[in-house]
Scaffold this motif. Structure first.
Motif, short mmCIF file in Angstrom:
data_model
loop_
_atom_site.label_atom_id
_atom_site.label_comp_id
_atom_site.label_asym_id
_atom_site.label_seq_id
_atom_site.Cartn_x
_atom_site.Cartn_y
_atom_site.Cartn_z
N UNK A 134 6.76 7.52 2.93
CA UNK A 134 5.59 8.26 3.39
C UNK A 134 4.33 7.61 2.82
N UNK A 135 3.42 7.26 3.71
CA UNK A 135 2.14 6.67 3.29
C UNK A 135 1.03 7.71 3.44
N UNK A 136 0.12 7.71 2.48
CA UNK A 136 -1.01 8.63 2.51
C UNK A 136 -2.23 7.93 1.94
N UNK A 137 -3.40 8.54 2.14
CA UNK A 137 -4.64 7.98 1.61
C UNK A 137 -5.09 8.76 0.39
N UNK A 138 -5.50 8.04 -0.66
CA UNK A 138 -6.08 8.67 -1.83
C UNK A 138 -7.48 9.21 -1.51
N UNK A 139 -8.04 9.92 -2.48
CA UNK A 139 -9.40 10.44 -2.30
C UNK A 139 -10.41 9.30 -2.09
N UNK A 164 -9.79 6.66 -0.40
CA UNK A 164 -9.47 5.98 0.84
C UNK A 164 -8.39 4.93 0.73
N UNK A 165 -7.88 4.70 -0.48
CA UNK A 165 -6.84 3.68 -0.66
C UNK A 165 -5.49 4.24 -0.23
N UNK A 166 -4.73 3.46 0.55
CA UNK A 166 -3.44 3.90 1.05
C UNK A 166 -2.34 3.60 0.02
N UNK A 167 -1.48 4.58 -0.16
CA UNK A 167 -0.40 4.46 -1.15
C UNK A 167 0.91 4.94 -0.53
N UNK A 168 2.00 4.55 -1.16
CA UNK A 168 3.33 5.05 -0.80
C UNK A 168 3.71 6.12 -1.81
N UNK A 169 4.13 7.28 -1.33
CA UNK A 169 4.54 8.35 -2.23
C UNK A 169 5.91 8.02 -2.82
N UNK A 170 5.93 7.80 -4.13
CA UNK A 170 7.17 7.36 -4.77
C UNK A 170 7.89 8.53 -5.44
N UNK A 171 9.01 8.23 -6.08
CA UNK A 171 9.87 9.27 -6.66
C UNK A 171 9.27 9.92 -7.90
N UNK A 174 1.40 18.66 -5.06
CA UNK A 174 1.95 19.89 -4.48
C UNK A 174 2.82 19.55 -3.28
N UNK A 175 2.35 18.64 -2.42
CA UNK A 175 3.14 18.25 -1.25
C UNK A 175 4.50 17.69 -1.67
N UNK A 176 4.51 16.81 -2.67
CA UNK A 176 5.78 16.19 -3.09
C UNK A 176 6.73 17.19 -3.73
N UNK A 197 11.42 4.11 -5.50
CA UNK A 197 10.91 3.95 -6.86
C UNK A 197 9.53 3.29 -6.87
N UNK A 198 9.31 2.40 -5.93
CA UNK A 198 8.11 1.56 -5.90
C UNK A 198 7.90 0.84 -7.22
#
Length: 361
Positions: A132-137, A139-146, A151-153, A171-172
């Motif tokens: 799952x990829x998302x944008x930080x506050x 604007x940088x895109x990150x992969x949600x890791x373990x 709250x979403x995770x 794990x990223x």
């Protein structure tokens, strides 16, 4: 003669051990399929009965995968006499919140669903690796890791347990970082995703991205796709906050997966026997593991070892339901691979399928 007697003795000992063997659950067998935990205000009789009914509804949702099943008249009748299905219940406190855990009779629930031709999704379920990829506050895109604890995770992990959907998150670490980037996930570049996923050994791959659309009433959206073998599933969910995307996501995912993997009893369903041959069962443990796996498939009533040798063994599988569902479960598990018969060998309708066992040592 002595060799023949030894061979019969080996087959007899294998058959006996199969009858006594209770193998450990494989990774794809989910636990607590017929249990649910709900919050409860107190231990009063009224609150207890309300919580037990809510737990029963959650179990029905888990084993059917379809929210509309809860509204079926037969399920509503069962709710009115839910004590007939209840095995045990208990209370616990977690950070000041009291919860009630209830376990129900799986045999009675399966009979209820079969009698009214409602879908049933058993405990063997595909494990998904969640990219799952998302944008930080910023604007940088990150992969949600373990390791993420947003709250979403946390909600993602919570509802995966609630709906008995086995998931893993990457794990990223350095190994992953060398082969995949957030842009790969965002743009759904499947080759780096598949290459990086190999180390995790999951049954399927989930790819999603979280976006924000300010003009929408529910501005947060999560577009997703899933690959399990040759199956492709797609979906989208939305919410007023990124934090609340997990519940509709997991519910939508459960409904789509259950539509593929659940079975429904019908009045015209009859038992049929499927014969298979298996190469590579070199050890007794291999035979036991294979027999245990086959019996864990929902549609399988019985498995009989007809002939055993280290080079080629034969089994009869008694099926009550869809033959396609059994073949699908075999393909999903991955330990039985169809033996390549070569380009010049045709497969007649009555020819027994030969598999190769790849279940490890």
């Amino acid at each position: 003669m002595s060799r023949l007697l030894s061979r019969f003795a080996l087959i007899a000992s294998i058959t006996l051990l199969i009858m006594l063997y209770n193998g450990a659950a494989q990774a794809k067998l989910v636990d607590n399929l017929y249990s649910a935990e709900v919050e409860v205000a107190s231990q009063s009789n009224a609150h207890r009965q309300q919580a037990i009914r809510e737990a029963f509804e959650r179990v029905i949702l888990k084993v059917t995968g379809q929210p509309e099943s809860i509204e079926h008249e037969a399920v509503k009748r069962a709710l009115r006499s839910v004590s007939n299905y209840l095995i045990q219940y208990g209370y616990s406190d977690n950070q000041g919140q009291r919860t009630l855990s209830a376990t129900f009779d799986g045999t009675k629930i399966r009979s209820l669903l079969a009698e009214h031709q409602l879908p049933y999704w058993g405990s063997r379920r595909p494990e998904l690796l969640m990219w799952i990829a998302a944008e930080n506050d910023d604007g940088r895109r990150i992969i949600l890791d373990s390791f993420g604890q947003s709250v979403f995770e946390q909600q993602l992990e919570f509802y995966s347990r609630q709906f008995s959907l086995p998931i893993r998150r990457p794990l990223m670490d350095l190994t992953d970082s060398f082969t995949i980037s957030a842009m790969d996930v965002w743009a759904r570049f499947m080759q780096p995703i598949k290459d990086t996923s190999k180390r995790y050994g999951t049954d399927g791959i989930f790819v999603g991205k979280i976006t924000h659309h300010a003009e929408s009433e529910e501005p947060w959206k999560l577009d997703w796709s899933v690959e399990v073998g040759d199956r492709r599933l797609y979906g989208q969910v939305s919410a007023t906050s990124k934090d609340w995307l997990a519940e509709p996501l997991m519910q939508q995912l459960m409904a789509k997966l259950s539509s593929i993997y659940s079975v429904t009893a019908s009045d015209d369903s009859v038992s049929q026997t499927m014969a298979i041959k298996v190469e590579g069962l070199n050890k007794l443990q291999h035979v036991l593991a294979l027999e245990s796996f086959l019996k864990s498939i929902v549609s399988v009533q019985d498995v009989t070892l007809k002939h055993y040798s280290q080079s080629l063994s034969e089994f009869d599988i008694v099926i009550n339901g869809s033959l396609d569902h059994v073949i699908q479960s075999i393909n999903l598990d991955g330990r039985l691979k169809v033996r390549d018969m070569g380009p010049f060998v045709s497969m007649s309708e009555n020819q027994v399928q030969t598999y190769e066992w790849r279940g490890g040592n």
